[in-house]
Scaffold this active site. Structure first.
Site, PDB file in Angstrom:
ATOM      1  N   ASN A 150     -10.352  -2.825  -6.427  1.00  0.00           N
ATOM      2  CA  ASN A 150      -9.493  -1.888  -7.155  1.00  0.00           C
ATOM      3  C   ASN A 150     -10.010  -1.514  -8.554  1.00  0.00           C
ATOM      4  O   ASN A 150      -9.553  -0.535  -9.147  1.00  0.00           O
ATOM      5  CB  ASN A 150      -8.052  -2.421  -7.266  1.00  0.00           C
ATOM      6  CG  ASN A 150      -7.274  -2.295  -5.971  1.00  0.00           C
ATOM      7  OD1 ASN A 150      -6.372  -3.081  -5.685  1.00  0.00           O
ATOM      8  ND2 ASN A 150      -7.597  -1.306  -5.153  1.00  0.00           N
ATOM      9  N   ASP A 192       0.834  -1.201   0.000  1.00  0.00           N
ATOM     10  CA  ASP A 192       0.000   0.000   0.000  1.00  0.00           C
ATOM     11  C   ASP A 192       0.868   1.249   0.000  1.00  0.00           C
ATOM     12  O   ASP A 192       1.965   1.251   0.558  1.00  0.00           O
ATOM     13  CB  ASP A 192      -0.908  -0.027   1.249  1.00  0.00           C
ATOM     14  CG  ASP A 192      -2.070   0.942   1.130  1.00  0.00           C
ATOM     15  OD1 ASP A 192      -2.302   1.491   0.036  1.00  0.00           O
ATOM     16  OD2 ASP A 192      -2.754   1.154   2.153  1.00  0.00           O
TER      17      ASP A 192
HETATM   18  C1  FPP Z   1      -1.633   0.278  -3.359  1.00  0.00           C
HETATM   19  O1  FPP Z   1      -1.187   1.585  -3.455  1.00  0.00           O
HETATM   20  C2  FPP Z   1      -1.163  -0.468  -4.466  1.00  0.00           C
HETATM   21  C3  FPP Z   1      -1.935  -1.005  -5.446  1.00  0.00           C
HETATM   22  C4  FPP Z   1      -3.383  -0.894  -5.558  1.00  0.00           C
HETATM   23  C5  FPP Z   1      -1.304  -1.734  -6.541  1.00  0.00           C
HETATM   24  C6  FPP Z   1      -0.131  -2.550  -6.127  1.00  0.00           C
HETATM   25  C7  FPP Z   1       0.713  -2.715  -7.279  1.00  0.00           C
HETATM   26  C8  FPP Z   1       2.051  -2.767  -7.265  1.00  0.00           C
HETATM   27  C9  FPP Z   1       2.887  -2.771  -6.071  1.00  0.00           C
HETATM   28  C10 FPP Z   1       2.786  -2.773  -8.523  1.00  0.00           C
HETATM   29  C11 FPP Z   1       2.437  -3.803  -9.456  1.00  0.00           C
HETATM   30  C12 FPP Z   1       2.517  -5.147  -8.934  1.00  0.00           C
HETATM   31  C13 FPP Z   1       2.658  -6.181  -9.732  1.00  0.00           C
HETATM   32  C14 FPP Z   1       2.381  -7.538  -9.256  1.00  0.00           C
HETATM   33  C15 FPP Z   1       3.076  -5.990 -11.122  1.00  0.00           C
HETATM   34  P1  FPP Z   1      -2.285   2.700  -3.534  1.00  0.00           P
HETATM   35  O2  FPP Z   1      -2.461   3.082  -4.948  1.00  0.00           O
HETATM   36  O3  FPP Z   1      -3.511   2.199  -2.839  1.00  0.00           O
HETATM   37  O4  FPP Z   1      -1.645   3.853  -2.754  1.00  0.00           O
HETATM   38  P2  FPP Z   1      -2.422   4.966  -1.944  1.00  0.00           P
HETATM   39  O5  FPP Z   1      -3.175   4.245  -0.853  1.00  0.00           O
HETATM   40  O6  FPP Z   1      -1.322   5.813  -1.430  1.00  0.00           O
HETATM   41  O7  FPP Z   1      -3.316   5.667  -2.900  1.00  0.00           O
END
Ligand code: FPP
Length: 235
Positions: free
Chosen positions: A60, A12
């Protein structure tokens, strides 16, 4: 130091990491993806046997179209790259979640990755894509009900192990340690059944900045608690 056999991580904070730097959220995901590659290497070196990460939840899809498309692009690239990473490091990979909704080429990349890595055992690496714990339980229980209706299973034979066997994580031990980065204190529908006895570690560090030293801090925290409670799991 005791190394937990199975570490689960809620990745996250990519978006907030990017926003803080005046960069687009998609750049945060690119950094997050690069960091995942590094943490996989570190986990292997540390001796973690099972690593399971939450990369895309059933919720998501509600993000902006641009962000979802950016993530799909990243998954396409990463899943292909993983074939080589797994071959090089002898890692077995599995994708958990309902992958049937992804574009055909992503489903094919998942199939190729799981098939090509199936004989490796240096580490077992699971990525949760379109995963939600409740959805996993619904899908599993539907299959179990079908088996019951067809006489393959009797209701009085159902045990916790039977239910384990119908989940996407069938065959994997439960996580010993759950890590969530970036300050939120929630489970967000991740591995709810499997995390019943796990230790939880929360850190304010956003995922793109979560490095080996941070991982070791989480493992130290796990060790301190193990010492305090003598490793006895409370019922
Ligand atoms: C949460 O950060 C992350 C995600 C929803 C996506 C996770 C993806 C990756 C780590 C990269 C890709 C992974 C693979 C397997 C290729 P957020 O966007 O919720 O952050 P925020 O809470 O700060 O908005």
């Amino acid at each position: 130091m005791v190394i937990p056999a199975h570490v689960a991580i809620i990745l996250d904070g990519n978006g907030r990491w990017a926003k803080k730097r005046g960069l687009p959220r998609s750049y945060g995901h690119i950094k997050g993806c690069a960091n995942l590659e590094t943490i996989v290497d570190d986990s292997l070196e540390i001796g973690i046997r099972y690593l399971t990460v939450y990369a895309f939840s059933t919720e998501n899809w509600k993000r902006s179209r641009d962000e979802v498309e950016g993530l799909m692009k990243l998954f396409r690239l990463y899943l292909k790259k993983c074939v080589k990473i797994c071959e090089h490091n002898k890692i077995r990979m599995r994708v958990i979640g309902d992958t049937s909704v992804f574009d055909a080429d992503i489903q094919e990349a998942i199939r190729v990755l799981e098939e090509s890595s199936k004989d490796y055992d240096a580490m077992f690496f699971q990525i949760a894509l379109n995963y939600g714990s409740r959805d996993e339980i619904v899908r599993g229980m539907r299959r179990m009900a079908e088996d019951a209706a067809n006489g393959r299973i009797r209701p009085d034979e159902i045990t916790e192990e039977t239910i384990d066997g119908y989940l996407d994580t069938a065959g994997l031990p439960d996580p010993d340690l759950l890590i969530r980065t970036s300050g939120e204190l929630r489970l967000s529908n991740f591995l709810m059944w499997q995390l019943a006895y796990s230790e939880f570690y929360f850190t304010d560090v956003p995922w793109p900045d979560f490095d080996k030293a941070e991982l070791m801090k989480a493992i130290e925290g796990y060790n301190n608690r193990e010492r305090r409670y003598g490793g006895v799991k409370e019922g």
